[in-house]
Design a protein around this motif. Structure first.
Motif, short mmCIF file in Angstrom:
data_model
loop_
_atom_site.label_atom_id
_atom_site.label_comp_id
_atom_site.label_asym_id
_atom_site.label_seq_id
_atom_site.Cartn_x
_atom_site.Cartn_y
_atom_site.Cartn_z
N GLY A 213 6.43 13.82 -20.83
CA GLY A 213 7.20 12.79 -20.13
C GLY A 213 6.41 11.98 -19.12
N GLY A 214 5.24 12.51 -18.71
CA GLY A 214 4.39 11.73 -17.80
C GLY A 214 4.56 12.11 -16.35
N PHE A 215 3.67 11.54 -15.55
CA PHE A 215 3.55 11.96 -14.15
C PHE A 215 3.76 10.80 -13.18
N GLY A 216 4.34 11.15 -12.03
CA GLY A 216 4.47 10.20 -10.92
C GLY A 216 5.16 8.92 -11.34
N ARG A 217 4.53 7.78 -10.99
CA ARG A 217 5.12 6.49 -11.31
C ARG A 217 5.12 6.22 -12.82
N GLY A 218 4.30 6.97 -13.56
CA GLY A 218 4.24 6.77 -15.01
C GLY A 218 5.26 7.59 -15.79
N MET A 219 6.14 8.27 -15.07
CA MET A 219 7.11 9.15 -15.74
C MET A 219 8.15 8.30 -16.49
N LEU A 220 8.36 8.63 -17.76
CA LEU A 220 9.34 7.91 -18.58
C LEU A 220 10.76 8.22 -18.08
N THR A 221 11.59 7.20 -18.00
CA THR A 221 12.97 7.42 -17.54
C THR A 221 13.95 7.14 -18.69
N ALA A 222 15.16 7.65 -18.54
CA ALA A 222 16.17 7.53 -19.60
C ALA A 222 16.81 6.14 -19.56
N PHE A 223 16.09 5.15 -20.07
CA PHE A 223 16.57 3.77 -20.04
C PHE A 223 16.32 3.13 -21.41
N GLY A 224 17.29 2.38 -21.89
CA GLY A 224 17.09 1.60 -23.11
C GLY A 224 17.67 2.26 -24.34
N GLU A 225 16.88 2.37 -25.37
CA GLU A 225 17.35 2.86 -26.66
C GLU A 225 17.84 4.31 -26.56
N PRO A 226 18.81 4.66 -27.41
CA PRO A 226 19.27 6.05 -27.42
C PRO A 226 18.16 7.04 -27.74
N GLU A 227 17.18 6.59 -28.56
CA GLU A 227 16.07 7.50 -28.92
C GLU A 227 15.25 7.87 -27.67
N VAL B 214 13.81 11.70 -23.33
CA VAL B 214 13.75 12.00 -21.90
C VAL B 214 14.67 13.18 -21.56
N ARG B 215 15.81 13.22 -22.24
CA ARG B 215 16.79 14.30 -22.03
C ARG B 215 16.14 15.67 -22.26
N ALA B 216 15.26 15.76 -23.27
CA ALA B 216 14.61 17.04 -23.58
C ALA B 216 13.76 17.50 -22.39
N GLY B 217 13.14 16.56 -21.70
CA GLY B 217 12.35 16.90 -20.51
C GLY B 217 13.23 17.31 -19.35
N ILE B 218 14.35 16.59 -19.21
CA ILE B 218 15.29 16.93 -18.13
C ILE B 218 15.88 18.32 -18.39
N ASP B 219 16.21 18.59 -19.65
CA ASP B 219 16.78 19.91 -20.00
C ASP B 219 15.82 21.04 -19.62
N GLU B 220 14.53 20.83 -19.85
CA GLU B 220 13.55 21.87 -19.49
C GLU B 220 13.45 22.03 -17.96
N ALA B 221 13.56 20.90 -17.25
CA ALA B 221 13.54 20.98 -15.78
C ALA B 221 14.77 21.73 -15.28
N VAL B 222 15.90 21.50 -15.93
CA VAL B 222 17.13 22.21 -15.55
C VAL B 222 16.99 23.71 -15.85
N LYS B 223 16.34 24.03 -16.96
CA LYS B 223 16.11 25.45 -17.29
C LYS B 223 15.22 26.12 -16.24
N LEU B 224 14.21 25.37 -15.78
CA LEU B 224 13.33 25.92 -14.74
C LEU B 224 14.12 26.12 -13.45
N GLU B 225 14.97 25.15 -13.14
CA GLU B 225 15.83 25.23 -11.95
C GLU B 225 16.68 26.51 -12.02
N ARG B 226 17.27 26.74 -13.18
CA ARG B 226 18.12 27.92 -13.36
C ARG B 226 17.31 29.20 -13.16
N ALA B 227 16.12 29.22 -13.76
CA ALA B 227 15.27 30.41 -13.66
C ALA B 227 14.86 30.66 -12.20
N MET B 228 14.46 29.61 -11.51
CA MET B 228 13.98 29.78 -10.12
C MET B 228 15.11 30.17 -9.18
#
Ligand SMILES: [Fe+2]
Ligand SMILES: [Fe+2]
Length: 235
Positions: A111-125, A130-144
């Motif tokens: 998904g990229g870093f800092g200002r280069g991070m892709l955001t969930a904007f535009g096409e559904p694809e 991006v959702r897959a990256g957010i889901d993994e961040a949420v999983k880490l949140e749950r684990a921590m």
């Protein structure tokens, strides 16, 4: 606790010959062995079988996350079952505590870093990606958030920061990890973050809040002098 860590074994019995002597020293040098993903090349159970035999013979507790290569054959559930049945702790949005040290882990995503991070904007694809990256961040949140231990270690396959992928071609940085993971680490606080995936990255970095991040891809460890197949962290 002494934590021996490696990643990106991309295990084959042929490669094991070169690693065996050094791996056998793990139980003398560490209390636990962490493998931060890409255990196999193609995610086939037939590849996992010989690796499991090798891991069990180490006679130390083993904690792993899977990597993208372990998903290649869509048999990740089979691999997780094999590992779990052999007594290996697989972190997949989950936590594990041992001797006052908590381990929280998940594979992570691109998904990229800092200002280069892709955001969930535009096409559904794009949004799905991006959702897959957010889901993994949420999983880490749950684990921590499950950790109650004074010491906390985060295990990922993908990098949470750009500094430890430095050395790879800039064009592929967005495919080596994402800052979304670091945001979670900094929100919860940790003593150590371990990851792999960037075979040609750099061993050491820090999150914005100053949490030490280490890329333990075996290629980097082997390139050091003296050459190693794991790195030991004392926390
Ligand atoms: Fe890898
Ligand atoms: Fe990888």
């Amino acid at each position: 606790m002494r934590i021996a860590a490696t990643a990106d074994l991309h295990f084959t019995p042929q490669r094991y010959g070169a690693l065996r002597d050094q791996l056998n020293r793990v139980r003398d040098e560490a209390d636990i062995f962490v493998v931060a993903g890409d255990l196999t090349n193609f995610g086939q159970p037939e590849e996992m079988e010989p690796l499991l035999n090798a891991l069990v013979r180490l006679r130390v507790p083993v904690v792993v996350v899977l990597g993208n290569h372990d998903y290649e054959s869509d048999k990740q559930s089979d691999l997780i079952r094999m590992l779990t049945d052999a007594g290996v702790k697989v972190l997949d949005g989950s936590a594990y505590e041992r001797d006052g040290v908590g381990f929280a882990g998940t594979k992570g995503f691109v998904g990229g870093f800092g200002r280069g991070m892709l955001t969930a904007f535009g096409e559904p694809e794009i949004k799905t990606f991006v959702r897959a990256g957010i889901d993994e961040a949420v999983k880490l949140e749950r684990a921590m958030s499950q950790l109650r231990s004074p010491k906390r270690v985060v295990v990922l396959h993908y990098s949470p920061i750009a500094a430890t992928v430095d050395g790879e071609a800039r064009e592929i940085y967005p495919f080596l990890g994402t800052s979304r993971l670091a945001e979670v680490v900094d929100r919860h606080g940790a003593d150590l973050v371990l990851h792999g995936h960037a075979h040609n990255g750099k061993p050491d970095g820090k999150t914005t809040a100053g949490v030490p991040v280490h890329n333990v891809a075996i290629t980097l460890l082997q390139a050091q002098n003296p050459s190693k197949v794991y790195r030991v962290f004392d926390i």
